[in-house]
Scaffold this active site. Structure first.
Site, PDB file in Angstrom:
ATOM      1  N   LYS A  75      36.666  30.361  39.064  1.00 49.97           N
ATOM      2  CA  LYS A  75      37.808  31.269  38.972  1.00 49.97           C
ATOM      3  C   LYS A  75      38.526  31.011  37.661  1.00 49.97           C
ATOM      4  O   LYS A  75      38.987  29.906  37.399  1.00 49.97           O
ATOM      5  CB  LYS A  75      38.761  31.057  40.152  1.00 49.97           C
ATOM      6  CG  LYS A  75      39.933  32.027  40.162  1.00 49.97           C
ATOM      7  CD  LYS A  75      40.743  31.889  41.442  1.00 49.97           C
ATOM      8  CE  LYS A  75      41.874  32.900  41.484  1.00 49.97           C
ATOM      9  NZ  LYS A  75      42.648  32.804  42.751  1.00 49.97           N
TER      10      LYS A  75
ATOM     11  N   ARG B 181      39.438  36.399  36.915  1.00 51.93           N
ATOM     12  CA  ARG B 181      38.044  36.797  37.107  1.00 51.93           C
ATOM     13  C   ARG B 181      37.356  35.724  37.942  1.00 51.93           C
ATOM     14  O   ARG B 181      37.631  34.536  37.772  1.00 51.93           O
ATOM     15  CB  ARG B 181      37.322  36.930  35.771  1.00 51.93           C
ATOM     16  CG  ARG B 181      37.882  37.992  34.844  1.00 51.93           C
ATOM     17  CD  ARG B 181      37.038  38.077  33.568  1.00 51.93           C
ATOM     18  NE  ARG B 181      37.670  38.960  32.576  1.00 51.93           N
ATOM     19  CZ  ARG B 181      38.481  38.542  31.619  1.00 51.93           C
ATOM     20  NH1 ARG B 181      38.761  37.237  31.515  1.00 51.93           N
ATOM     21  NH2 ARG B 181      39.016  39.386  30.774  1.00 51.93           N
TER      22      ARG B 181
ATOM     23  N   ASP C 126      48.241  36.253  50.361  1.00 55.53           N
ATOM     24  CA  ASP C 126      47.418  37.458  50.171  1.00 55.53           C
ATOM     25  C   ASP C 126      46.376  37.550  51.285  1.00 55.53           C
ATOM     26  O   ASP C 126      45.174  37.616  51.035  1.00 55.53           O
ATOM     27  CB  ASP C 126      46.740  37.426  48.798  1.00 55.53           C
ATOM     28  CG  ASP C 126      46.085  38.753  48.431  1.00 55.53           C
ATOM     29  OD1 ASP C 126      46.439  39.786  49.038  1.00 55.53           O
ATOM     30  OD2 ASP C 126      45.228  38.764  47.531  1.00 55.53           O
TER      31      ASP C 126
END
Length: 227
Positions: free
Chosen positions: A28, A14, A133
């Site tokens: 984070k 999250r 990513d």
């Protein structure tokens, strides 16, 4: 610590907007994975937090902007990072350009953006940083003036990052970005082509990496055809 505002939630963590020492920051927080043994989960989480911290440090040393790490708390599984209050994601910026500019002007702006992305990807790969990513949601556009005529690019979310000299890993990084662009920005099919040309121009071993990227792409297409 004051109240935290949930910003996003992914499969691994999250992300909140909160405060540290009265300064606004990004927090984070990694999830506990209940399917893993608690000791194993703690060890893996600690390793991934360290890897993310190290990747950010390496990026900054390589001259690539990333959120500075302000504090790490392994007990609460949280990383506190620099917050860029005026920045928007590259995904949002692309949509903003396309919707507000003429075709000719939007093409120029998108080309400038893609060249800049190619440069920062070259820098991280030259320093053997694999992001893991790469998407337009994980690149921020931080304006230096309100109309975004001047800006800086900031890489974020290094949760899947690693250190690797392998052209294969770098090629996979590029392939992930290509797939993300095709999925999210299908109406602008030339974006990746410009990024790749900029990347190859800036990268010493660019030909080897791009050769591996093309092989990864062929394997990906073959898997898609087979189903």
């Amino acid at each position: 610590m004051e109240s935290e505002e949930l910003l996003t939630q992914g499969a691994e963590a999250r992300v909140y907007i909160g405060k540290l020492n009265d300064e606004k920051c990004i927090i984070k927080e990694r999830f506990i994975k209940k399917y893993r043994h608690p000791d194993l989960d703690s060890t893996i989480t600690k390793q991934r937090i360290k890897a993310e911290n190290n990747a950010i440090t390496r990026c900054l040393a390589a001259g690539v902007l990333a959120p500075k790490v302000l504090q790490v708390n392994y007990n609460s599984k949280k990383i506190y990072m620099e917050y860029f209050d005026k920045a928007i994601t590259c995904k949002e910026y692309i949509k903003k350009i396309v919707s507000t500019k003429s075709i000719a002007e939007s093409e120029t702006k998108l080309s400038e953006l893609c060249v800049a992305i190619g440069v920062i990807l070259s820098k991280i790969h030259t320093n053997n940083i694999i992001h893991g990513d790469l998407t337009t949601s994980n690149i921020l556009v931080d304006p230096k003036v309100d109309d975004f005529s001047e800006y800086e690019l900031i890489l974020i979310d290094f949760g899947l990052s690693q250190y690797s000299q392998s052209p294969e890993d770098k090629g996979v990084d590029l392939y992930v970005l290509e797939r993300a662009l095709l999925s999210t920005h299908s109406q602008q099919p030339k974006l990746f082509e410009i990024i790749l040309a900029s990347y190859q121009k800036q990268t010493q071993d660019g030909e080897a990496v791009i050769a591996r990227f093309q092989e990864v792409r062929r394997r990906g297409r073959k898997r898609n055809m087979v189903g």
